[in-house]
Design an enzyme around this catalytic site. Structure first.
Site, mmCIF file in Angstrom:
data_model
loop_
_atom_site.group_PDB
_atom_site.id
_atom_site.type_symbol
_atom_site.label_atom_id
_atom_site.label_comp_id
_atom_site.label_asym_id
_atom_site.label_seq_id
_atom_site.Cartn_x
_atom_site.Cartn_y
_atom_site.Cartn_z
ATOM 1 N N ASP A 76 0.854 -1.193 0.000
ATOM 2 C CA ASP A 76 0.000 0.000 0.000
ATOM 3 C C ASP A 76 0.893 1.247 0.000
ATOM 4 O OD1 ASP A 76 -3.217 0.486 1.017
ATOM 5 O OD2 ASP A 76 -1.825 2.184 1.122
ATOM 6 N N ILE A 77 0.474 2.257 -0.751
ATOM 7 C CA ILE A 77 1.263 3.488 -0.877
ATOM 8 C C ILE A 77 1.229 4.307 0.422
ATOM 9 C CG2 ILE A 77 -0.530 5.065 -1.745
ATOM 10 C CD1 ILE A 77 1.439 5.808 -4.011
ATOM 11 N N GLY B 280 -15.274 2.973 3.998
ATOM 12 C CA GLY B 280 -13.929 3.472 3.732
ATOM 13 C C GLY B 280 -13.336 3.012 2.420
ATOM 14 N N GLN B 281 -14.167 2.407 1.543
ATOM 15 C CA GLN B 281 -13.614 2.013 0.238
ATOM 16 C C GLN B 281 -13.342 3.268 -0.590
ATOM 17 O OE1 GLN B 281 -15.997 -0.727 -2.124
ATOM 18 N NE2 GLN B 281 -14.354 -1.028 -3.611
ATOM 19 N N SER B 282 -12.120 3.386 -1.061
ATOM 20 C CA SER B 282 -11.763 4.559 -1.862
ATOM 21 C C SER B 282 -11.298 4.184 -3.269
ATOM 22 C CB SER B 282 -10.669 5.374 -1.157
ATOM 23 O OG SER B 282 -9.509 4.591 -0.971
ATOM 24 N N HIS C 148 -10.299 -5.255 -3.234
ATOM 25 C CA HIS C 148 -8.931 -5.526 -2.767
ATOM 26 C C HIS C 148 -9.002 -5.964 -1.323
ATOM 27 C CE1 HIS C 148 -9.927 -1.245 -2.486
ATOM 28 N NE2 HIS C 148 -9.289 -1.249 -1.322
ATOM 29 N N LEU C 149 -8.187 -6.938 -1.019
ATOM 30 C CA LEU C 149 -8.057 -7.423 0.350
ATOM 31 C C LEU C 149 -6.838 -6.742 0.961
ATOM 32 C CD1 LEU C 149 -9.326 -9.530 2.275
ATOM 33 C CD2 LEU C 149 -7.624 -11.166 1.406
ATOM 34 N N ASN D 200 -13.068 -3.531 2.432
ATOM 35 C CA ASN D 200 -14.091 -2.513 2.618
ATOM 36 C C ASN D 200 -15.050 -2.528 1.437
ATOM 37 O OD1 ASN D 200 -12.857 -1.496 5.003
ATOM 38 N ND2 ASN D 200 -11.362 -0.401 3.755
HETATM 39 P P1 5GP Z 1 -9.713 1.322 0.398
HETATM 40 O O1 5GP Z 1 -9.744 2.660 1.089
HETATM 41 O O2 5GP Z 1 -10.419 1.400 -0.940
HETATM 42 O O3 5GP Z 1 -10.164 0.163 1.222
HETATM 43 O O4 5GP Z 1 -8.176 1.039 0.105
HETATM 44 C C1 5GP Z 1 -7.496 1.635 -0.963
HETATM 45 C C2 5GP Z 1 -6.037 1.600 -0.607
HETATM 46 O O5 5GP Z 1 -5.285 1.878 -1.787
HETATM 47 C C3 5GP Z 1 -5.615 2.660 0.428
HETATM 48 O O6 5GP Z 1 -5.072 2.008 1.560
HETATM 49 C C4 5GP Z 1 -4.591 3.499 -0.325
HETATM 50 O O7 5GP Z 1 -3.519 3.920 0.491
HETATM 51 C C5 5GP Z 1 -4.148 2.596 -1.439
HETATM 52 N N1 5GP Z 1 -3.716 3.284 -2.635
HETATM 53 C C6 5GP Z 1 -4.331 4.325 -3.239
HETATM 54 N N2 5GP Z 1 -3.666 4.673 -4.346
HETATM 55 C C7 5GP Z 1 -2.595 3.825 -4.452
HETATM 56 C C8 5GP Z 1 -1.539 3.691 -5.404
HETATM 57 O O8 5GP Z 1 -1.437 4.407 -6.394
HETATM 58 N N3 5GP Z 1 -0.642 2.709 -5.175
HETATM 59 C C9 5GP Z 1 -0.705 1.883 -4.079
HETATM 60 N N4 5GP Z 1 0.238 0.959 -3.950
HETATM 61 N N5 5GP Z 1 -1.703 1.976 -3.174
HETATM 62 C C10 5GP Z 1 -2.636 2.933 -3.358
#
Ligand code: 5GP
Ligand code: ZN
Length: 116
Positions: free
Chosen positions: A32-33, A95-97, A102-103, A89
């Site tokens: 994760d970034i 909190g899905q962004s 994705h797990l 999520n």
């Molecule tokens: P969500 O919030 O949808 O459950 O998780 C999305 C995740 O993707 C977040 O933890 C966020 O830090 C990660 N993320 C967003 N953009 C990028 C990216 O460009 N590269 C990587 N490796 N992770 C990302």
């Protein structure tokens, strides 16, 4: 949504770089970034699925493969014995962004329950 609109499809296509640490026929895992734990890895299916709500019965094997990948990544990262958390999520309130399922695999620290 087409592949070109989806961040994780673009990572799958190699158009956006990622720190990939595990690959299988059906899944890809990368760091994760913005890590929320010493180890924070995202495990995604190679096929675009927007949210859990979009799953069909025929996707069961694909989703199961994400957990098989998680187990393998946890072993690689030395987390298998101490424990780790997996989270998926669904939707904005959870909190899905990024809208390609994705797990999250998080480990290397203590986690609270219930999550915030
Ligand atoms: P969500 O919030 O949808 O459950 O998780 C999305 C995740 O993707 C977040 O933890 C966020 O830090 C990660 N993320 C967003 N953009 C990028 C990216 O460009 N590269 C990587 N490796 N992770 C990302
Ligand atoms: Zn996608």
């Amino acid at each position: 949504m087409t592949a070109s609109d989806c961040l994780f499809c673009r990572i799958l296509e190699g158009e956006i770089p990622a720190d990939v640490i595990y690959e299988s026929d059906s899944a890809l895992a990368f760091r994760d970034i913005n890590p929320q734990a010493p180890t924070h890895v995202l495990i995604i299916p190679r096929r675009h699925i927007t949210t859990i709500n979009d799953l069909d019965a025929g996707d069961a094997e694909l989703v199961g493969s994400l957990f098989v990948a998680a187990k393998e990544v946890a072993r690689q990262e030395g987390l298998a014995d101490d424990g780790y958390r997996t989270v998926m999520n669904c939707g904005e309130e959870a909190g899905q962004s990024v809208f390609h399922i994705h797990l999250h695999l998080l480990g290397g620290r203590l986690f609270n329950w219930p999550p915030g």
